[in-house]
Scaffold this motif. Structure first.
Motif, PDB file in Angstrom:
ATOM      1  N   MET A 180      31.341 -22.642 -14.148  1.00 12.06           N
ATOM      2  CA  MET A 180      30.336 -22.621 -13.254  1.00 12.06           C
ATOM      3  C   MET A 180      28.983 -22.050 -13.670  1.00 12.06           C
ATOM      4  SD  MET A 180      32.226 -21.511  -9.848  1.00 12.06           S
ATOM      5  CE  MET A 180      33.085 -20.064 -10.397  1.00 12.06           C
ATOM      6  N   ALA A 181      27.946 -22.759 -13.799  1.00 17.93           N
ATOM      7  CA  ALA A 181      26.598 -22.513 -14.488  1.00 17.93           C
ATOM      8  C   ALA A 181      25.693 -21.426 -13.872  1.00 17.93           C
ATOM      9  CB  ALA A 181      26.016 -23.777 -15.029  1.00 17.93           C
ATOM     10  N   TRP A 182      25.728 -21.027 -12.701  1.00 17.09           N
ATOM     11  CA  TRP A 182      24.834 -20.317 -11.944  1.00 17.09           C
ATOM     12  C   TRP A 182      25.244 -18.811 -12.452  1.00 17.09           C
ATOM     13  CZ3 TRP A 182      27.958 -23.588  -9.142  1.00 17.09           C
ATOM     14  CH2 TRP A 182      29.259 -23.076  -8.690  1.00 17.09           C
ATOM     15  N   LYS A 183      23.999 -18.110 -12.446  1.00 17.30           N
ATOM     16  CA  LYS A 183      24.096 -16.608 -12.806  1.00 17.30           C
ATOM     17  C   LYS A 183      24.261 -15.725 -11.683  1.00 17.30           C
ATOM     18  CE  LYS A 183      20.872 -17.260 -16.689  1.00 17.30           C
ATOM     19  NZ  LYS A 183      19.584 -16.504 -17.459  1.00 17.30           N
ATOM     20  N   THR A 184      25.001 -14.465 -12.027  1.00 19.50           N
ATOM     21  CA  THR A 184      25.312 -13.532 -10.932  1.00 19.50           C
ATOM     22  C   THR A 184      24.219 -12.508 -11.083  1.00 19.50           C
ATOM     23  OG1 THR A 184      26.849 -12.199 -12.119  1.00 19.50           O
ATOM     24  CG2 THR A 184      27.753 -14.395 -10.999  1.00 19.50           C
ATOM     25  N   LEU A 185      24.315 -11.376 -10.134  1.00 17.85           N
ATOM     26  CA  LEU A 185      23.785 -10.278 -10.514  1.00 17.85           C
ATOM     27  C   LEU A 185      23.963  -9.509 -11.555  1.00 17.85           C
ATOM     28  CD1 LEU A 185      23.915  -8.922  -6.635  1.00 17.85           C
ATOM     29  CD2 LEU A 185      21.972  -9.821  -7.837  1.00 17.85           C
ATOM     30  N   ASP A 186      25.120  -9.784 -12.199  1.00 14.67           N
ATOM     31  CA  ASP A 186      25.568  -9.061 -13.402  1.00 14.67           C
ATOM     32  C   ASP A 186      24.665  -9.540 -14.692  1.00 14.67           C
ATOM     33  OD1 ASP A 186      27.591  -7.562 -12.151  1.00 14.67           O
ATOM     34  OD2 ASP A 186      28.847  -9.079 -12.096  1.00 14.67           O
ATOM     35  N   ASP A 187      24.248 -10.805 -14.472  1.00 18.11           N
ATOM     36  CA  ASP A 187      23.519 -11.401 -15.631  1.00 18.11           C
ATOM     37  C   ASP A 187      21.901 -11.046 -15.638  1.00 18.11           C
ATOM     38  OD1 ASP A 187      25.873 -12.869 -16.459  1.00 18.11           O
ATOM     39  OD2 ASP A 187      25.398 -14.193 -14.681  1.00 18.11           O
ATOM     40  N   MET A 188      21.661 -10.330 -14.426  1.00 16.31           N
ATOM     41  CA  MET A 188      20.032 -10.227 -14.385  1.00 16.31           C
ATOM     42  C   MET A 188      19.711  -8.663 -14.702  1.00 16.31           C
ATOM     43  SD  MET A 188      19.835 -13.080 -13.501  1.00 16.31           S
ATOM     44  CE  MET A 188      17.876 -13.458 -12.977  1.00 16.31           C
ATOM     45  N   ASP A 189      18.608  -8.313 -15.234  1.00 24.52           N
ATOM     46  CA  ASP A 189      18.079  -7.139 -15.372  1.00 24.52           C
ATOM     47  C   ASP A 189      17.187  -6.718 -14.185  1.00 24.52           C
ATOM     48  OD1 ASP A 189      16.839  -4.679 -15.978  1.00 24.52           O
ATOM     49  OD2 ASP A 189      15.637  -5.445 -17.619  1.00 24.52           O
ATOM     50  N   LEU A 190      17.549  -5.820 -13.243  1.00 22.51           N
ATOM     51  CA  LEU A 190      16.930  -5.491 -11.859  1.00 22.51           C
ATOM     52  C   LEU A 190      16.102  -4.456 -11.807  1.00 22.51           C
ATOM     53  CD1 LEU A 190      19.767  -6.644  -9.408  1.00 22.51           C
ATOM     54  CD2 LEU A 190      18.354  -8.084 -10.431  1.00 22.51           C
ATOM     55  N   LYS A 191      16.152  -3.688 -12.886  1.00 22.98           N
ATOM     56  CA  LYS A 191      15.356  -2.264 -12.672  1.00 22.98           C
ATOM     57  C   LYS A 191      14.070  -2.415 -12.766  1.00 22.98           C
ATOM     58  CE  LYS A 191      15.428   2.266 -15.045  1.00 22.98           C
ATOM     59  NZ  LYS A 191      15.987   2.814 -14.076  1.00 22.98           N
ATOM     60  N   GLY A 192      13.583  -1.850 -11.600  1.00 23.94           N
ATOM     61  CA  GLY A 192      12.275  -1.866 -11.135  1.00 23.94           C
ATOM     62  C   GLY A 192      11.684  -3.170 -10.563  1.00 23.94           C
ATOM     63  N   LYS A 193      12.591  -4.166 -10.420  1.00 17.19           N
ATOM     64  CA  LYS A 193      11.971  -5.399 -10.175  1.00 17.19           C
ATOM     65  C   LYS A 193      12.161  -5.988  -8.668  1.00 17.19           C
ATOM     66  CE  LYS A 193      11.989  -6.893 -14.460  1.00 17.19           C
ATOM     67  NZ  LYS A 193      12.764  -7.722 -15.235  1.00 17.19           N
ATOM     68  N   ARG A 194      11.318  -6.609  -8.199  1.00 12.88           N
ATOM     69  CA  ARG A 194      11.208  -7.157  -6.643  1.00 12.88           C
ATOM     70  C   ARG A 194      12.353  -8.249  -6.698  1.00 12.88           C
ATOM     71  NH1 ARG A 194       5.404  -9.035  -6.249  1.00 12.88           N
ATOM     72  NH2 ARG A 194       5.984  -9.809  -8.357  1.00 12.88           N
ATOM     73  N   VAL A 195      13.345  -8.196  -5.852  1.00 21.91           N
ATOM     74  CA  VAL A 195      14.345  -9.142  -5.789  1.00 21.91           C
ATOM     75  C   VAL A 195      14.284  -9.943  -4.392  1.00 21.91           C
ATOM     76  CG1 VAL A 195      16.617  -9.736  -6.165  1.00 21.91           C
ATOM     77  CG2 VAL A 195      15.689  -7.764  -7.404  1.00 21.91           C
ATOM     78  N   LEU A 196      13.990 -11.199  -4.372  1.00 16.33           N
ATOM     79  CA  LEU A 196      13.958 -11.936  -3.247  1.00 16.33           C
ATOM     80  C   LEU A 196      15.280 -12.316  -2.772  1.00 16.33           C
ATOM     81  CD1 LEU A 196      10.784 -14.261  -3.635  1.00 16.33           C
ATOM     82  CD2 LEU A 196      11.065 -12.612  -1.764  1.00 16.33           C
ATOM     83  N   VAL A 197      15.869 -12.012  -2.094  1.00 16.51           N
ATOM     84  CA  VAL A 197      17.157 -12.331  -1.562  1.00 16.51           C
ATOM     85  C   VAL A 197      17.278 -13.102  -0.347  1.00 16.51           C
ATOM     86  CG1 VAL A 197      19.513 -11.282  -1.152  1.00 16.51           C
ATOM     87  CG2 VAL A 197      17.865  -9.818  -2.374  1.00 16.51           C
ATOM     88  N   ARG A 198      17.487 -14.467  -0.219  1.00 14.42           N
ATOM     89  CA  ARG A 198      17.875 -15.196   0.788  1.00 14.42           C
ATOM     90  C   ARG A 198      19.336 -14.801   1.271  1.00 14.42           C
ATOM     91  NH1 ARG A 198      18.536 -17.883   5.105  1.00 14.42           N
ATOM     92  NH2 ARG A 198      17.284 -19.791   5.500  1.00 14.42           N
ATOM     93  N   VAL A 199      19.320 -14.367   2.422  1.00 21.10           N
ATOM     94  CA  VAL A 199      20.471 -14.047   3.441  1.00 21.10           C
ATOM     95  C   VAL A 199      20.535 -14.830   4.498  1.00 21.10           C
ATOM     96  CG1 VAL A 199      20.577 -11.565   2.342  1.00 21.10           C
ATOM     97  CG2 VAL A 199      19.379 -12.138   4.407  1.00 21.10           C
ATOM     98  N   ASP A 200      21.749 -14.755   5.040  1.00 26.53           N
ATOM     99  CA  ASP A 200      22.047 -15.307   6.266  1.00 26.53           C
ATOM    100  C   ASP A 200      22.435 -14.399   7.503  1.00 26.53           C
ATOM    101  OD1 ASP A 200      22.727 -16.882   8.717  1.00 26.53           O
ATOM    102  OD2 ASP A 200      24.342 -18.247   7.801  1.00 26.53           O
ATOM    103  N   ILE A 201      21.585 -14.150   8.248  1.00 23.26           N
ATOM    104  CA  ILE A 201      21.767 -12.946   9.123  1.00 23.26           C
ATOM    105  C   ILE A 201      21.557 -13.790  10.654  1.00 23.26           C
ATOM    106  CG2 ILE A 201      21.771 -11.107   7.901  1.00 23.26           C
ATOM    107  CD1 ILE A 201      18.889 -10.559   8.809  1.00 23.26           C
TER     108      ILE A 201
END
Length: 392
Positions: free
Chosen positions: A1-22
């Motif tokens: 599977m080619a998609w990246k996960t949270l483990d592949d991203m440097d999130l420190k100090g970053k604004r993370v747009l998260v599409r959720v289903d609530i």
């Protein structure tokens, strides 16, 4: 599977747009089922732990591009805060300012994406507005991944993108069940109509070793084989298609299993007088409402010899007592085998989840999908725009 996960991203100090289903059920202004909210918690917590700032995007109901106050996501805030164990900021407007003032450790929820015409139209300009709010895009809403909307597909092309924990788990479970499964594989497909599941049945023929057909769909197959089905629910116009599917299955090396005995009643109502008869001997005044005990025994035996089971749809009219008996018995057997580590079980679809809950087997299954239409389209072999946009 080619998609990246949270483990592949440097999130420190970053604004993370998260599409959720609530998009959760609400009664009298209160959330009545927090399942979908609970499932996004690992993603939000991980982003916070990695120093990111989660900005949640979601939809609620169907406002069709207009502001409908009773469809505001504000109604989900108490349940969301309880699940996360912290306050959640809410922005019904002034998104730029709300994001600019977001401090480390805080969570922000944006107002209902579907209040904006550009969302469902997947308008490039609206996607750009959303992308400007973040540094990274994370899709944790597999249940909305079959929609090519601005917040599910458009923005994914404009920012470095990855999947959240909930979506990662879903994709891995489905890939494991249909993409590269441990064989033999059985699929249980039930429900009322063949016409709504032709694509699904056709796709499964090349992917599974056993295809177990139940519910009203099975009646159409029995009719196609020339069996009397009395007043049972069936689609006479689909008998030719049913015969084609049976023929294709032979060429694909897939064994199709239909009921060998059935539970018959003269009325479609709970606790109607009923009896068991052979599948080819339904009385003229009778209607088939469930699979019989011999059929259940056959299904359980198939589960015993399989390594993977994927399930969509009940085997009978489970909403009416006692016509859920076959579904419940088969579900409990699948659950018991899963508990013993002898079977991988993946199930999805509203009726399926309800039936497994009724059988007290839902917590035994390897994975239960709450994705609805997206789960069905994945099983049908369709490309989901929200997944494809992530590189998967």
């Amino acid at each position: 599977m080619a998609w990246k996960t949270l483990d592949d991203m440097d999130l420190k100090g970053k604004r993370v747009l998260v599409r959720v289903d609530i998009n959760v059920p609400v009664d009298n202004g209160k959330v009545t089922d927090t399942t979908r909210i609970d499932r996004i918690v690992p993603t939000v917590k991980d982003i916070l732990a990695k120093g990111g700032k989660p900005i949640l995007m979601a939809h609620f109901d169907r406002p069709k591009g207009k502001v409908v106050p009773e469809m505001s996501l504000a109604v989900t805030l108490p349940a969301l805060e309880a699940a996360l164990g912290q306050k959640v900021a809410f922005a019904d407007g002034g998104w730029d300012a709300a994001v600019a003032t977001l401090a480390p450790g805080q969570v922000l929820l944006l107002e209902n994406m579907r209040f904006f015409p550009g969302e469902e139209k997947n308008d490039p300009e609206f996607a750009k507005e959303l992308a400007a709010l973040g540094d990274i895009y994370c899709n944790d809403a597999f249940s909305a991944a079959h929609r090519a909307h601005a917040s599910t597909e458009g923005v994914a092309h404009l920012l470095p993108s990855c999947v959240g924990r909930n979506m990662q788990e879903e994709l891995e479970a489905l890939e494991g069940a249909l993409g590269d499964p441990i064989r033999p594989v059985a699929a249980v497909v039930g429900g009322a109509k063949v016409s709504t599941k032709i694509t699904l049945l056709s796709n499964l023929l090349d992917k599974v070793d056993h295809l177990i057909i139940g519910g009203g769909m099975a009646n159409t197959f029995l009719m196609a084989q020339g069996h009397e089905i009395g007043k049972s629910l069936a689609e006479a116009e689909m008998t030719g298609t049913a015969l084609e599917i049976l023929e294709k299955a032979k060429g694909a090396g897939c064994r199709i299993h239909l009921p060998v005995d059935v539970v018959v009643a003269e009325e479609f109502k709970a606790r109607a007088p009923h009896k068991v008869c052979p599948a080819d001997a339904c009385p003229a005044e009778g209607m088939i409402l469930d699979a019989g005990p011999k059929t259940v025994a056959n299904i359980c035996a198939i589960f015993e010899e399989c390594e993977t089971v994927i399930w969509n749809g009940p085997l009978g009219a489970f909403e009416l007592m006692p016509f859920g008996a076959a579904t419940y018995a088969a579900a409990r057997q699948a659950g018991a085998l899963t508990d013993r580590g002898e079977l991988i079980t993946v199930a999805g679809g509203g009726d399926t989840v309800s039936a497994l809950n009724n059988a007290n087997a839902v917590h035994q299954f390897t994975y239960i999908s709450t994705a609805g239409g997206a789960f069905l389209e994945w099983m049908e072999g369709k490309t989901l725009p929200g997944v494809a946009a992530l590189g998967g």
